[in-house]
Design a protein around this motif. Sequence first.
Motif, PDB file in Angstrom:
ATOM      1  N   ALA A  49     -15.748  46.318  19.297  1.00  8.38           N
ATOM      2  CA  ALA A  49     -15.313  45.343  20.300  1.00  8.38           C
ATOM      3  C   ALA A  49     -15.418  45.938  21.698  1.00  8.38           C
ATOM      4  CB  ALA A  49     -13.871  44.918  20.016  1.00  8.38           C
ATOM      5  N   GLY A  50     -15.765  45.102  22.656  1.00 10.19           N
ATOM      6  CA  GLY A  50     -15.771  45.513  24.056  1.00 10.19           C
ATOM      7  C   GLY A  50     -17.071  46.099  24.574  1.00 10.19           C
ATOM      8  N   LEU A  51     -18.171  45.930  23.848  1.00  8.88           N
ATOM      9  CA  LEU A  51     -19.441  46.523  24.305  1.00  8.88           C
ATOM     10  C   LEU A  51     -19.946  45.908  25.603  1.00  8.88           C
ATOM     11  CD1 LEU A  51     -21.647  47.192  21.177  1.00  8.88           C
ATOM     12  CD2 LEU A  51     -20.311  48.762  22.549  1.00  8.88           C
ATOM     13  N   ASP A  52     -19.796  44.603  25.753  1.00  9.72           N
ATOM     14  CA  ASP A  52     -20.260  43.961  26.991  1.00  9.72           C
ATOM     15  C   ASP A  52     -19.522  44.518  28.200  1.00  9.72           C
ATOM     16  OD1 ASP A  52     -21.994  42.408  25.528  1.00  9.72           O
ATOM     17  OD2 ASP A  52     -20.638  40.691  25.430  1.00  9.72           O
ATOM     18  N   THR A  95     -13.924  48.494  15.292  1.00  3.41           N
ATOM     19  CA  THR A  95     -13.529  49.616  16.146  1.00  3.41           C
ATOM     20  C   THR A  95     -13.331  49.102  17.568  1.00  3.41           C
ATOM     21  OG1 THR A  95     -14.833  51.141  14.794  1.00  3.41           O
ATOM     22  CG2 THR A  95     -14.213  51.908  16.985  1.00  3.41           C
ATOM     23  N   TRP A  96     -12.328  49.654  18.261  1.00  5.41           N
ATOM     24  CA  TRP A  96     -12.096  49.312  19.664  1.00  5.41           C
ATOM     25  C   TRP A  96     -11.377  50.463  20.360  1.00  5.41           C
ATOM     26  CZ3 TRP A  96      -9.025  47.709  15.740  1.00  5.41           C
ATOM     27  CH2 TRP A  96      -7.649  47.844  15.876  1.00  5.41           C
ATOM     28  N   PHE A  99      -1.776  46.396  17.049  1.00  2.00           N
ATOM     29  CA  PHE A  99      -1.818  45.186  16.239  1.00  2.00           C
ATOM     30  C   PHE A  99      -2.074  43.944  17.092  1.00  2.00           C
ATOM     31  CE2 PHE A  99       0.330  48.180  13.491  1.00  2.00           C
ATOM     32  CZ  PHE A  99      -0.359  47.987  12.297  1.00  2.00           C
ATOM     33  N   ALA A 100      -1.541  43.938  18.300  1.00  2.00           N
ATOM     34  CA  ALA A 100      -1.813  42.826  19.216  1.00  2.00           C
ATOM     35  C   ALA A 100      -3.292  42.814  19.597  1.00  2.00           C
ATOM     36  CB  ALA A 100      -0.941  42.937  20.460  1.00  2.00           C
ATOM     37  N   ARG A 101      -3.845  43.992  19.868  1.00  2.00           N
ATOM     38  CA  ARG A 101      -5.275  44.077  20.216  1.00  2.00           C
ATOM     39  C   ARG A 101      -6.151  43.713  19.024  1.00  2.00           C
ATOM     40  NH1 ARG A 101      -7.012  46.766  24.840  1.00  2.00           N
ATOM     41  NH2 ARG A 101      -8.952  45.836  24.205  1.00  2.00           N
ATOM     42  N   HIS A 140      -8.932  40.759  18.985  1.00  2.00           N
ATOM     43  CA  HIS A 140     -10.346  40.966  18.642  1.00  2.00           C
ATOM     44  C   HIS A 140     -10.773  40.083  17.476  1.00  2.00           C
ATOM     45  CE1 HIS A 140     -10.809  44.081  21.552  1.00  2.00           C
ATOM     46  NE2 HIS A 140     -10.021  44.935  20.925  1.00  2.00           N
ATOM     47  N   ILE A 141      -9.934  39.968  16.465  1.00  2.00           N
ATOM     48  CA  ILE A 141     -10.276  39.142  15.301  1.00  2.00           C
ATOM     49  C   ILE A 141     -10.440  37.684  15.710  1.00  2.00           C
ATOM     50  CG2 ILE A 141      -9.413  38.249  13.108  1.00  2.00           C
ATOM     51  CD1 ILE A 141      -8.149  40.988  12.642  1.00  2.00           C
TER      52      ILE A 141
END
Length: 122
Positions: free
Chosen positions: A43-46, A89-90, A98-100, A104-105
Amino acid sequence: MRLLGISGRDAFEGLLEGNAFMMRKLRLMRARQSMNTPGNHVAGLDELEREIAMLDFHTDIWPPREEWSARLVGCDDWSTKQLVSLHLTWYQGCEDPFARLSEHISKLDVATQGKRIPMDLD
């Protein structure tokens, strides 16, 4: 969707030298390599790519220190007896993982980004 496991680590562990810019470049390289494997998502590649494009090589702004990964599985289709498995992965700062994870999900299409595996019905 079931959470099979979640783990975090210090992403700077073992770092002997380097700088904030190169740390981001290394993360991007590892993330792209990881996402070549079916069922892996980073997550977060952009956002990371945008940071790299905007930051100066000599920046002193370090990326988030914590690396988290979660293993998720969902029962996708009983008729074909297959599960969908996803390794997510992030990176984040000191906040609730858990919030993150939930955030992401909610943005993922797990059915298409996960890896299909046969159910073990024995």
